[in-house]
Design an enzyme around this catalytic site. Structure first.
Site, mmCIF file in Angstrom:
data_model
loop_
_atom_site.group_PDB
_atom_site.id
_atom_site.type_symbol
_atom_site.label_atom_id
_atom_site.label_comp_id
_atom_site.label_asym_id
_atom_site.label_seq_id
_atom_site.Cartn_x
_atom_site.Cartn_y
_atom_site.Cartn_z
ATOM 1 N N GLU A 116 0.806 -1.230 0.000
ATOM 2 C CA GLU A 116 0.000 0.000 0.000
ATOM 3 C C GLU A 116 0.826 1.260 0.000
ATOM 4 O O GLU A 116 0.303 2.336 -0.217
ATOM 5 C CB GLU A 116 -0.882 0.040 1.256
ATOM 6 C CG GLU A 116 -2.048 -0.890 1.217
ATOM 7 C CD GLU A 116 -3.269 -0.249 0.581
ATOM 8 O OE1 GLU A 116 -3.779 -0.784 -0.397
ATOM 9 O OE2 GLU A 116 -3.699 0.811 1.074
ATOM 10 N N ASP B 221 -1.468 -6.242 11.375
ATOM 11 C CA ASP B 221 -0.751 -6.836 10.256
ATOM 12 C C ASP B 221 0.549 -7.434 10.771
ATOM 13 O O ASP B 221 1.628 -7.157 10.246
ATOM 14 C CB ASP B 221 -0.472 -5.755 9.198
ATOM 15 C CG ASP B 221 -0.012 -6.341 7.868
ATOM 16 O OD1 ASP B 221 0.443 -5.566 7.017
ATOM 17 O OD2 ASP B 221 -0.107 -7.578 7.702
#
Lengths: 322, 174, 386
Positions: A87, A214
């Site tokens: 990202e 994450d």
């Protein structure tokens, strides 16, 4: 192609030649569609948090203002792309002073997302990450410091962390073991030590009410502890340096959230557990050591471990037809 | 005095001077209030400054916000003072971080590239002793209680507190 | 010359396929007279993953038939009715497939069927047919994991060497990458599959299920352009759709009531335009597909892959393929997808994956041939790959 038929008949027969990718399929989106991100050199090797010599200077438009890749007055070196994550782009540069290295994380617009959705997500994620990092720092969790943030432009400037990722350290262990076979007799003790460190670090994070979101071995750094201990201590002659020395520092809080829910904490651990399973299957059997250290790290941790079992069951046995 | 170039904002050089034992703080403050165009400076009370990094973070935020069209105060110099504050109350901000009637130690900043001219002007108008702008000196001038109050932290002398403060400055207005 | 027949019926599509794998080099000594049940399988041969130009084994699709049980708009397909449909159609489909393939029963090496995952009753109905064929024809049974079927077929058709696989259908949403003889699941939907989310949304708006609700949503979405705000739930490499479904159902009800004049016309705040069913379809697609592309990108970054393979019914969606393509291009990678013959559930993929397993000596005894609704992709030992 006709859609209304309810019996679809396919009788294609090919020769003996192996299928080429074009037959009965499409290779969608070729390399010719170059969007804004025209990177000439993207580090393909490790994801380690280090400078790669072959990094080239990236074109101007891939950095948000006021950052430029060229050496502007006040910089001793140009900004370098370290990693193209899923990202965000991670750059190495300096911030506030030529002697203060920083990791500049930039979330470029994603062309596949609807622009409204994209802007909304980018802004929310930059802010969430910055807020969580600042909160963690305040509470004494080992995370890098936030130096600056531009949430409308999509960047955050974070203190540069020296060291390597746990992922690379585990991969590198094989080589290290080969080289140090004679001197190191700890068996898996070094790995167990690492697992304990990880468990404690995650425990501390959860204790202050933050979920990483994450947890993978790429997001755990081993930051070398400052050598030259205080008080004139001699480094112990018997403890050899292992690939897992240093303090665990958590990085990449791009999906972090503030939560104290047991369920969320359990899912956090589950993500890490699966990350070990998929990336480091050969050390997966030591993951219980992570959980052991976690369970002892704060009050309420043991409840989370029980919840983890439920989360695992869901993963194993669920049917996705609702 | 020192010329500081912020990485990435090197086209906006900072002229910075740390003045000790200032006698005419009231006068300096008045010039700002009057909007005297010869006194476009950021005057910061050194007692609430943690480090060079702390000051530069405010400068970066101020200049960048203006470049991106987000200025909240009158000009870049007032914006620097404003950026030090964790909240959006401008007058409170100047009270806490700007120069007051009895301020003894002042950091003067001007965004300009004419170093010698600015140094001369400040030396002529600030009745104080100019010293190198270092972390050590700032540490010796710090008023812990005021920092704690301004930033609502338990202690300001450790690394974590400073990191928290700089982080809060980065997040202001979000 | 290994030939397999494959039967698939884990959801509302009944598929029968007949596939042929090119002869294994060492099998020339095998005589046709040998009873396949008693002869030993050919010696194991491993696919060479590094060789991009050769897809192993070279395949010939001799027949690939499908019949879909379509439920009326506003309803989903129930297990009981779906099983009945499969029972009604399987014999006909098998006969037709054999005729089209132009193979004799003796030529068939094994009868492959979907062991799971999927809906219990439909799986069972097809398994009964498979067992029947196995006994009738005296051929070994091979139970196949439905997901592995999709993956192997996708690999074979597209030639993608070692892609990250996005498997998206009404019953499954998984991100998979191959490692050490397993298809490891890197990420998945934590609650319901994306296809399930789409199907249930379709029901609320009474969108037709013919040929498939997802297809109709896709066509309607092309005419929408307003993006309404929906929750966006990506958690690491996992995704969650139940929150989105709840919200979009709410919005759909709101739309219906304003369309029926029960409340104010619903207008977009920024443009003032009235929001339509097409806009909701557009919104849902843009949001859920962005989530899927995001977790795919994460997986690619994590394993360092450059290729993406999309399999499963939702993989037919052109917008999803387009979005995935844009993401991959930005990374210097590429996307592989198959058309509706292979991405929608079919029998040929079961035959294909089954034959690969059979080639390694795998067989499913009659007493092990029960179906299982929950069958994880990573439970299968992929021993035909290195």
């Amino acid at each position: 192609m006709p859609r209304a038929l309810s019996i679809t008949t396919h009788n294609a027969s090919l020769g003996e030649a192996p299928l080429t990718p074009e037959w009965h399929s499409r290779t969608v989106a070729s390399e010719t569609a170059a969007h804004k991100m025209s990177f000439t050199a993207v580090p393909t090797a490790s994801n380690s948090y280090q400078l790669n010599d072959s990094n080239e200077v990236q074109p101007l438009h891939s950095l948000p203002p006021p950052f430029t890749t060229t050496s502007s007055p006040g910089q001793t070196s140009s900004t370098k792309l370290i990693r193209q994550g899923a990202e965000a782009l991670l750059y190495y540069t300096h911030f506030l002073s030529p002697s203060l290295p920083c990791a500049l994380k930039y979330r470029p617009p994603k062309s596949y997302r609807h622009p409204i959705l994209d802007k909304r997500l980018t802004r929310a994620r930059i802010l969430a990450e910055a807020r969580v990092l600042v909160r963690c720092k305040r509470e004494g969790v080992s995370v890098p410091a936030v130096l600056g943030a531009g949430w409308e432009e999509g960047w955050i400037a974070i203190e540069w962390v020296n060291g390597s990722t746990v992922r690379d350290a585990i991969f590198g262990r094989k080589t290290w073991r080969q080289e140090n076979q004679a001197s190191y007799e700890g068996g898996e003790k070094d790995l167990v030590g690492l697992m304990h460190k990880i468990g404690c670090a995650v425990g501390k994070l959860h204790q202050v009410g933050v979920i990483h979101g994450d947890l993978t071995t790429s997001n755990l750094m081993l930051r070398p502890t400052v050598s030259g201990a205080e008080g004139g201590e001699e480094p112990s002659a018997t403890s050899a340096a292992t690939p897992f020395d240093g303090t665990i520092t958590l990085i990449d809080f791009g999906l972090a959230a503030q939560s104290s829910q047991e369920e969320d904490r359990a899912v956090d651990l589950y993500v890490l557990e699966r990350a070990f399973g998929s990336t480091h299957p050969e050390v997966e059997h030591l993951f219980p050591e992570v959980l052991k250290a976690y369970g002892e790290s704060y009050k309420g941790a043991k409840v989370v471990l029980r919840k983890l079992e439920d989360v695992r069951m869901r993963g194993r046995k669920k049917s996705m037809i609702g | 005095m020192e010329t500081i170039l912020l990485p990435h904002l090197g086209q906006y050089p900072l002229q910075v001077g740390l003045f000790l034992d200032v006698q005419n703080a009231r006068y300096l403050r008045q010039q700002l209030l009057d909007g005297n165009t010869e006194f476009e400076y950021a005057f910061l009370d050194a007692a609430v400054l943690l480090s060079r990094e702390h000051v530069l973070a405010a400068c970066f935020r101020a200049i960048n916000d203006i470049l991106q069209g987000r200025m909240k105060s009158k000009n870049v110099h007032s914006e620097i003072v404003f950026s030090l504050s964790p909240n959006n109350n401008i007058s409170e901000c100047f009270r806490r971080f700007g120069v007051g009637e009895t301020t003894k130690n002042i950091v003067a900043i001007k965004v300009d590239n004419n170093a010698s001219q600015i140094q001369e002007h400040l030396q002529n108008h600030v009745q104080g002793q100019i010293v190198p702008f270092t972390d050590e000196t700032l540490a010796s001038l710090r008023d812990e209680a005021r920092v704690r109050k301004a930033y609502k932290v338990d202690s300001s002398s450790n690394e974590e507190a400073e990191a928290f403060i700089i982080g809060s400055m980065a997040l202001k207005g979000s | 010359m290994p030939i397999a027949i494959g039967l698939e019926g884990s959801a509302n599509k009944l598929g029968v396929g007949v596939i042929h794998h090119a002869a294994y080099p060492h099998s020339s000594h095998r005589s046709r007279q040998d009873s396949p049940l008693s002869s030993s399988p050919p010696p194991p041969l491993k696919a060479s993953d590094g060789d991009a130009s050769l897809t192993w084994p070279p395949v010939r699709i001799l027949a690939n038939l499908r019949h879909t049980y379509v439920s009326p708009p506003g309803s989903g397909f129930l297990p009981k009715d779906t099983a009945a449909h499969h029972r009604r159609w399987v014999v006909r489909l098998v006969k037709q497939a054999m005729k089209q393939a132009d193979v004799r029963i003796e030529d068939i090496d094994c009868v492959c069927f979907t062991k799971g995952p999927g809906m219990g009753a439909p799986l069972g109905a097809v398994a009964i047919a498979a067992r029947m064929l196995s006994l009738l024809w005296n051929k070994p049974l091979v139970g196949v994991n439905h997901c592995v079927g999709h993956i192997e077929m996708g690999r074979s058709i597209t030639g993608a060497e070692n892609p990250v696989v996005l498997y998206v259908s009404g019953g499954n949403t998984q991100i998979i990458a191959y490692s050490a003889q397993r298809y490891r699941i890197f990420g998945e939907a934590l609650d319901i599959a994306v296809g399930n989310c789409l199907d249930r949304f379709a029901r609320v708006l009474n969108i037709s299920n013919d040929p498939a609700p997802g297809y109709n949503i896709e066509q309607m979405a092309k005419k929408g352009n307003i993006l309404v705000e929906l929750p966006y739930a990506v958690k690491g490499m996992d995704v969650s759709f139940s929150g989105i479904l709840a919200r979009i159902e709410e919005l759909a009800h709101r739309l219906e009531s304003s369309a029926q004049g029960q409340s104010e016309p619903w207008k977009d705040e920024d443009t003032g335009e009235v929001i339509t069913r097409e806009d909701l379809c557009f919104t849902l697609q843009e949001t859920v597909f962005a989530m899927l592309v995001e977790i795919t990108e994460r997986a690619m970054a994590h394993v360092g892959a450059k290729q993406v393979l999309i399999v499963g019914g939702v993989g037919c969606n052109m917008r999803l393929q387009e979005m995935m393509g844009m993401m991959a291009a930005e990374r210097g990678g590429s996307v592989y997808a198959t058309d509706e013959r292979f991405c929608i559930d079919n029998g040929i993929m079961i035959a294909h994956a089954g034959l690969l397993a059979w080639g390694m000596g795998f067989k499913t005894g009659l007493d092990e041939s029960g179906c299982t609704q929950r069958f994880r992709t990573d439970e299968v030992w992929i021993n035909w790959r290195d």
